[in-house]
Write an enzyme that holds these catalytic residues in place. Structure first.
Site, PDB file in Angstrom:
ATOM      1  N   GLU A  63      19.319  -5.763  26.143  1.00 49.85           N
ATOM      2  CA  GLU A  63      19.059  -4.277  26.549  1.00 49.85           C
ATOM      3  C   GLU A  63      20.187  -3.242  26.863  1.00 49.85           C
ATOM      4  O   GLU A  63      21.130  -3.593  27.312  1.00 49.85           O
ATOM      5  CB  GLU A  63      18.800  -4.284  28.088  1.00 49.85           C
ATOM      6  CG  GLU A  63      17.018  -3.867  28.425  1.00 49.85           C
ATOM      7  CD  GLU A  63      15.890  -4.878  27.396  1.00 49.85           C
ATOM      8  OE1 GLU A  63      15.127  -4.496  26.226  1.00 49.85           O
ATOM      9  OE2 GLU A  63      15.407  -6.353  27.865  1.00 49.85           O
ATOM     10  N   GLY A  95       2.983   0.536  30.194  1.00 47.08           N
ATOM     11  CA  GLY A  95       4.016   0.720  30.462  1.00 47.08           C
ATOM     12  C   GLY A  95       4.759  -0.347  31.509  1.00 47.08           C
ATOM     13  O   GLY A  95       4.612  -0.829  32.217  1.00 47.08           O
ATOM     14  N   SER A 131       3.933   2.245  22.841  1.00 45.50           N
ATOM     15  CA  SER A 131       4.685   3.215  21.715  1.00 45.50           C
ATOM     16  C   SER A 131       4.771   3.340  20.465  1.00 45.50           C
ATOM     17  O   SER A 131       4.396   3.497  19.746  1.00 45.50           O
ATOM     18  CB  SER A 131       5.758   3.936  23.200  1.00 45.50           C
ATOM     19  OG  SER A 131       6.379   3.461  23.538  1.00 45.50           O
ATOM     20  N   TYR A 187      15.382   6.527  31.728  1.00 43.58           N
ATOM     21  CA  TYR A 187      16.047   5.501  31.030  1.00 43.58           C
ATOM     22  C   TYR A 187      17.082   6.453  30.263  1.00 43.58           C
ATOM     23  O   TYR A 187      18.525   6.557  30.016  1.00 43.58           O
ATOM     24  CB  TYR A 187      14.727   5.349  30.348  1.00 43.58           C
ATOM     25  CG  TYR A 187      15.028   4.976  29.164  1.00 43.58           C
ATOM     26  CD1 TYR A 187      15.218   3.228  28.375  1.00 43.58           C
ATOM     27  CD2 TYR A 187      15.963   5.725  27.490  1.00 43.58           C
ATOM     28  CE1 TYR A 187      15.343   2.962  27.408  1.00 43.58           C
ATOM     29  CE2 TYR A 187      16.121   5.649  26.367  1.00 43.58           C
ATOM     30  CZ  TYR A 187      16.107   4.149  26.157  1.00 43.58           C
ATOM     31  OH  TYR A 187      16.473   3.388  25.015  1.00 43.58           O
ATOM     32  N   ASP A 243      12.366  -1.330  18.954  1.00 41.38           N
ATOM     33  CA  ASP A 243      11.136  -1.477  18.799  1.00 41.38           C
ATOM     34  C   ASP A 243      10.392  -0.776  17.859  1.00 41.38           C
ATOM     35  O   ASP A 243       9.372  -2.067  17.601  1.00 41.38           O
ATOM     36  CB  ASP A 243      10.235  -0.569  20.157  1.00 41.38           C
ATOM     37  CG  ASP A 243      10.937  -0.510  21.655  1.00 41.38           C
ATOM     38  OD1 ASP A 243      11.658  -1.872  21.428  1.00 41.38           O
ATOM     39  OD2 ASP A 243      10.969  -0.303  22.292  1.00 41.38           O
ATOM     40  N   GLY A 302       6.935  -2.436  29.547  1.00 41.39           N
ATOM     41  CA  GLY A 302       8.120  -2.949  28.888  1.00 41.39           C
ATOM     42  C   GLY A 302       7.328  -4.265  27.334  1.00 41.39           C
ATOM     43  O   GLY A 302       8.146  -4.955  27.371  1.00 41.39           O
ATOM     44  N   LEU A 303       6.330  -3.662  27.073  1.00 50.97           N
ATOM     45  CA  LEU A 303       5.973  -4.562  25.233  1.00 50.97           C
ATOM     46  C   LEU A 303       5.590  -3.636  24.400  1.00 50.97           C
ATOM     47  O   LEU A 303       5.357  -3.809  23.254  1.00 50.97           O
ATOM     48  CB  LEU A 303       4.923  -5.260  25.788  1.00 50.97           C
ATOM     49  CG  LEU A 303       4.854  -6.203  27.398  1.00 50.97           C
ATOM     50  CD1 LEU A 303       4.131  -7.059  27.484  1.00 50.97           C
ATOM     51  CD2 LEU A 303       6.389  -7.344  26.853  1.00 50.97           C
ATOM     52  N   SER A 304       6.107  -2.493  24.345  1.00 48.69           N
ATOM     53  CA  SER A 304       6.185  -0.623  23.230  1.00 48.69           C
ATOM     54  C   SER A 304       4.983  -1.215  23.006  1.00 48.69           C
ATOM     55  O   SER A 304       5.089  -1.124  21.789  1.00 48.69           O
ATOM     56  CB  SER A 304       7.393  -1.784  22.529  1.00 48.69           C
ATOM     57  OG  SER A 304       8.440  -2.111  22.358  1.00 48.69           O
ATOM     58  N   ASP A 310      21.062  -0.681  22.231  1.00 49.25           N
ATOM     59  CA  ASP A 310      20.207  -0.570  20.476  1.00 49.25           C
ATOM     60  C   ASP A 310      20.953   1.059  20.278  1.00 49.25           C
ATOM     61  O   ASP A 310      21.068   0.997  19.413  1.00 49.25           O
ATOM     62  CB  ASP A 310      18.723  -0.630  20.105  1.00 49.25           C
ATOM     63  CG  ASP A 310      18.303   0.364  21.563  1.00 49.25           C
ATOM     64  OD1 ASP A 310      18.344   0.770  22.550  1.00 49.25           O
ATOM     65  OD2 ASP A 310      16.716   0.578  21.158  1.00 49.25           O
TER      66      ASP A 310
HETATM   67  C1  GLA Z   1      12.771   0.804  25.046  1.00 51.51           C
HETATM   68  C2  GLA Z   1      13.688   1.932  23.898  1.00 51.51           C
HETATM   69  C3  GLA Z   1      14.330   1.085  23.726  1.00 51.51           C
HETATM   70  C4  GLA Z   1      15.214  -0.149  23.921  1.00 51.51           C
HETATM   71  C5  GLA Z   1      14.606  -0.639  25.017  1.00 51.51           C
HETATM   72  C6  GLA Z   1      16.177  -1.057  26.153  1.00 51.51           C
HETATM   73  O1  GLA Z   1      12.429   0.120  25.031  1.00 51.51           O
HETATM   74  O2  GLA Z   1      11.948   1.964  23.633  1.00 51.51           O
HETATM   75  O3  GLA Z   1      15.129   1.538  22.017  1.00 51.51           O
HETATM   76  O4  GLA Z   1      16.849   1.023  24.459  1.00 51.51           O
HETATM   77  O5  GLA Z   1      14.120   0.172  26.443  1.00 51.51           O
HETATM   78  O6  GLA Z   1      16.652  -1.952  25.718  1.00 51.51           O
END
Ligand code: GLA
Length: 383
Positions: free
Chosen positions: A33, A121, A127, A220, A171, A123-125, A36
């Site tokens: 985490e 929102g 976006s 972030y 992501d 944390g499962l992307s 990246d």
């Molecule tokens: C979000 C960001 C990723 C990564 C994670 C943390 O999901 O989009 O690029 O930095 O947080 O690991």
């Protein structure tokens, strides 16, 4: 739930033509985490939540996008797209179109319908999944078929410069390169990757704390800044440290005292997380589930104590999981400050695990969590 027939029909009714439809998945990160953007290692899997994008060309020079989720339409001249996303959902697809065109892809005017079931929102992307679905749809109209790595980078760029969220590549990459029943160990600097099979007797349980996080929001970016500050201090001693990925625990022992305490701890999280992530991929490949679980527990502790990106609810969810039969490993997944925990669970105990996790979490926090049994899914594709 994603509904390919439904979106096809609705798009045809609204825009008067049969669309081509594309799907891009969300993701869950098993371990690695905030590594990246430091050029390090991550090990996500694509999941069976995702976004559908249905597209047809237009002849009036416009880009018209309808969101099933928001019940809202946006419409712009293709040649006059807004300068940035403006905090609106349409910033994700519009950003992708803008970046694709800047990169030389001849995306024509189009109508697009999007529908997603990735919890927002959490944390499962969600976006990355709308970005990549839009990219595949727009590229199909442009008649272009670039490498998946290039698509991932363009989508990340759209999020960085158009939406204004300084995310890394994880992501978008997993949405582009994930594989069914596999996790993916990615070297975020070289973009080399290796797939690691997730055995069928392991269930992927994702537990939503129901605490929302927003990566365009402050924390972030603050973490990224702290990581860069620490990297600069190490680089002043060893110029070959381009990204924190290049630094070792020895470097930190030698020069960490020059850093403010918070910066030192952020760097320690990332340096040790890279080691844990590669070790976790090896443990998964070797079937050493005890080791895998220990590494996930250590990753959560580091995320909580050194990176300070957890929250009370996520800690409660992980602690509840750690008391339950069947757990292999649990940790907070994604950008942090809320969202979901990822739990690897022995499949035959997963049903009971889910019920008990829900009850324990409610007893501790008073919150009714949504808990999903997911499976590692394929990369984005035409449907
Ligand atoms: C979000 C960001 C990723 C990564 C994670 C943390 O999901 O989009 O690029 O930095 O947080 O690991």
């Amino acid at each position: 739930m994603l509904d390919v027939n439904g979106i096809t029909k609705k798009h045809a009714e609204r825009f008067g033509a049969e669309p081509a439809v594309f799907l891009a998945p969300g993701r869950v990160n098993l371990i690695g985490e905030h590594t990246d953007y430091a050029g390090g290692f991550v090990m996500p899997a694509a999941i069976d939540f995702g976004t559908l994008a249905a597209i047809t060309p237009r002849s009036d020079g416009r880009v018209v996008i309808w969101s099933e989720n928001f019940n809202e339409q946006v419409s712009h001249q293709l040649e006059g797209l807004p300068k940035n996303g403006g905090g609106h959902w349409s910033g994700y697809p519009l950003g992708v179109v803008k970046i694709l065109r800047e990169a030389g892809f001849a995306v024509p005017p189009f109508s697009l319908t999007v529908q997603g079931d990735v919890p927002l929102g959490a944390g499962l992307s969600s976006s990355a999944s709308i970005e990549v679905a839009t990219a595949l749809a727009a590229l199909s109209l442009a008649g272009a078929n670039p490498e998946r790595e290039a698509i991932a980078k363009l989508c990340q760029r759209a999020e960085n410069v158009y939406v204004g969220a300084s995310c890394g590549i994880m992501d978008q990459f997993i949405a582009c390169r994930g594989a069914e029943n596999h996790a993916l160990l990615l070297d975020c600097r070289s973009l080399e990757y290796r797939l690691a099979p997730i055995p069928v007797n392991i269930s992927l349980v994702i537990a939503n704390t129901m605490v929302k996080h927003a990566i365009a929001g402050g924390e972030y970016g603050i973490r990224r800044g702290e990581v860069e500050e620490g990297t600069e201090i190490l680089r002043s001693h060893r110029p070959e440290i381009k990204l924190l990925r290049d630094a070792t625990t020895k470097d930190l022992e030698r020069w960490g005292a020059e850093m403010p305490d918070n910066v030192l701890r952020r760097c320690r999280h990332i340096i040790t997380e890279n080691l844990r992530t590669v070790a976790a991929a090896d443990a998964l490949a070797a079937g050493n589930l005890k080791r895998l679980g220990d590494l996930m527990a250590a990753a959560h502790a580091s995320y909580r104590d050194d990176f300070e990106a957890s929250c009370e609810e996520a800690d409660a969810m992980v602690e509840a999981a750690q008391q339950l039969p069947g757990l292999i490993g649990a940790r907070l997944t994604g950008g942090g400050f809320g969202g979901c925990t990822v739990n690897l669970v022995h499949a035959e105990l997963a049903e009971d695990f889910v019920a008990r996790l829900h009850d324990t979490y409610r007893a501790t926090t008073g919150i009714d969590a949504e808990i999903y049994r997911c499976h590692a899914s394929a990369a984005a594709h035409a449907v």
